[in-house]
Design an enzyme around this catalytic site. Structure first.
Site, PDB file in Angstrom:
ATOM      1  N   ASP A 207      15.782  -6.530 -10.974  1.00 21.26           N
ATOM      2  CA  ASP A 207      15.869  -5.460 -11.972  1.00 21.26           C
ATOM      3  C   ASP A 207      16.757  -5.869 -13.139  1.00 21.26           C
ATOM      4  OD1 ASP A 207      14.644  -3.283 -10.148  1.00 21.26           O
ATOM      5  OD2 ASP A 207      16.348  -3.971  -8.956  1.00 21.26           O
TER       6      ASP A 207
ATOM      7  N   ASP B 134      12.810  -6.827  -5.360  1.00 21.26           N
ATOM      8  CA  ASP B 134      12.432  -7.134  -6.735  1.00 21.26           C
ATOM      9  C   ASP B 134      13.678  -7.587  -7.488  1.00 21.26           C
ATOM     10  OD1 ASP B 134      13.983  -4.895  -7.223  1.00 21.26           O
ATOM     11  OD2 ASP B 134      12.394  -3.706  -8.121  1.00 21.26           O
TER      12      ASP B 134
ATOM     13  N   ASP C 144      11.397  -5.734 -12.634  1.00 14.41           N
ATOM     14  CA  ASP C 144      11.452  -4.494 -13.420  1.00 14.41           C
ATOM     15  C   ASP C 144      12.337  -4.699 -14.629  1.00 14.41           C
ATOM     16  OD1 ASP C 144       9.842  -2.877 -11.936  1.00 14.41           O
ATOM     17  OD2 ASP C 144      11.418  -1.529 -11.238  1.00 14.41           O
TER      18      ASP C 144
END
Ligand code: DGT
Ligand code: MG
Length: 385
Positions: A206, A204, A309
């Protein structure tokens, strides 16, 4: 140099946060198998065992050269009996039978596939496994009741299991920067997680966001999310007040403004150029064997789903949040263990509490935090424990 000249520095450093662990190291042939066993232990919720394997692997990552013989390991910390047995087998035979049978096992493969769905944890995956389910496709075929998060996870399964490249992270970085600057001029945005540690790919992307004026960051997340949604950039989002109770950070509760700490789990719709698409054809053939067909392929159109995120922190907690969200997970865990066991302190992504002095310690930078903890400063690129 001989091994005995290599090890002394590390012998006394049994916490990963005392050591420098580069991203690229010399012992993947040992650490990858040990991490398979760690992952398998996590699948059976055996946390102690999993941490033991992760610590063993981490010590080997910090070594300046490849291990060739068992006697090179005799003074190293954290290497338990089981890990040593696995290492010995690999040094002698090239592979470990336990690791190979784990890798091949139906349970390991099913757990890996099922926990690979965004929003699915070990408990749920294990229940599904015991009900006979093996892959995300089985979830669809048997009409399992799924949360919204899990539905998004199944729908975008292939994309979310294709590593995010640094280039993609940079494109998303630009987008997030534009969004944040549009809704709150003067805000500060930093890339955290694996990319801050220098990783070339991640699962992902962040981000940590703050504003130098304490309080200006309040209710910022909904504004960012609205901006992104208006631009059609989000496929999924869930924003949570990142309350103290939800985090597993221990008793380090800052006196106030906990409720300002917000987090958004999202899936971005990332536009791709022709070149990017071709690159990902390579990336996905790399991943061959994974379950296919759970996602409506966007043939013709050129976008892909990426997990992002976002975390918003008050300025006064920014150093704590930066340290806490940079990772690696083991490095974080070891920092908290060091703080508690060696310093009588309690560290979280919000605060550092000194039990002896019975007060919170302030910090404006990661360097100050390491100093409070009595640790030599370790830069992000060497926190790859
Ligand atoms: P990856 O898999 O390439 O994304 O690797 P990382 O290291 O970026 O791992 P990730 O994205 O799962 O998490 C980044 C760091 O953020 C991780 O080292 C620890 C921290 N972190 C993740 N989830 C939480 C959480 O729920 N609470 C707190 N306080 N920290 C978290
Ligand atoms: Mg990450």
């Amino acid at each position: 140099p001989k091994p005995c000249e290599v090890t002394p520095a590390i012998i006394t450093k049994s916490y990963a946060c005392q050591r420098r662990t580069p991203l690229k190291h010399h012992n993947s042939f040992l650490t990858e198998p040990l991490e398979i066993l760690a992952e398998n232990a996590e699948f059976s919720e055996n946390e102690g065992r999993s941490i033991a394997f992760r610590r063993s692997a981490s010590v080997l990552k910090a070594l300046p050269r490849a291990v060739r013989a068992m006697d090179e390991l005799k003074d190293l910390p954290c290497l338990g009996e089981h890990s040593l047995r696995v290492i010995k087998e690999i040094l002698e035979d090239g592979t470990s039978s336990e690791v190979e049978s784990t890798r091949q096992s139906e349970q390991f493969q099913a757990m890996k596939a099922l926990t690979g769905v965004f929003g699915v944890g070990v408990r749920t995956a294990d229940r599904w496994f015991r009900e006979g389910l093996r892959s995300p496709l089985d979830l669809v075929h048997t009409g399992q009741k799924l949360s919204h998060t899990q539905q998004a996870g199944v729908q975008h399964y292939n994309d979310l299991n294709t590593p995010v490249t640094k280039k993609e992270a940079m494109v998303i970085s630009d987008i997030v920067e534009r969004a944040v600057k549009a809704v709150l001029p003067g805000a500060i945005i930093i890339l955290t997680g694996g990319f801050r540690r220098g990783k070339e790919v991640g699962h992902d992307v962040d981000f940590l966001i703050t504003h130098p004026e304490e309080g200006a960051e309040e209710r910022l997340m909904p504004k960012i999310v609205n901006w992104l949604e208006d631009q059609g950039l989000l496929l999924y989002q869930k924003t949570t007040r990142n309350s103290y109770l939800e985090s597993k950070d221990g008793p380090a509760r800052p006196p106030s403004n906990m409720d300002r700490f917000e987090r958004c789990f999202s899936i971005f719709r990332l536009e791709q150029t022709k070149v990017d698409c071709d690159e990902h054809v390579d990336a996905s053939s790399y991943n061959s064997g994974r379950t296919d067909g759970t996602e409506e392929r966007h043939s013709g159109s050129s976008w892909r789903a990426v997990r992002v995120d976002l975390v918003v922190s008050p300025y006064s907690q920014f150093a704590f949040a930066t340290l806490g969200w940079t990772g690696s997970k083991l490095f974080e865990r070891e920092l908290r263990r060091w703080a508690g066991q060696e310093k009588g302190m309690s560290l979280s992504s919000h605060a550092l509490y000194d039990s002896k002095q019975q007060r919170y310690l302030q910090a404006n930078s990661e360097e100050e935090l390491f100093a409070h903890l009595g640790l030599e400063y370790i830069p992000p690129s060497e926190r790859n424990a």
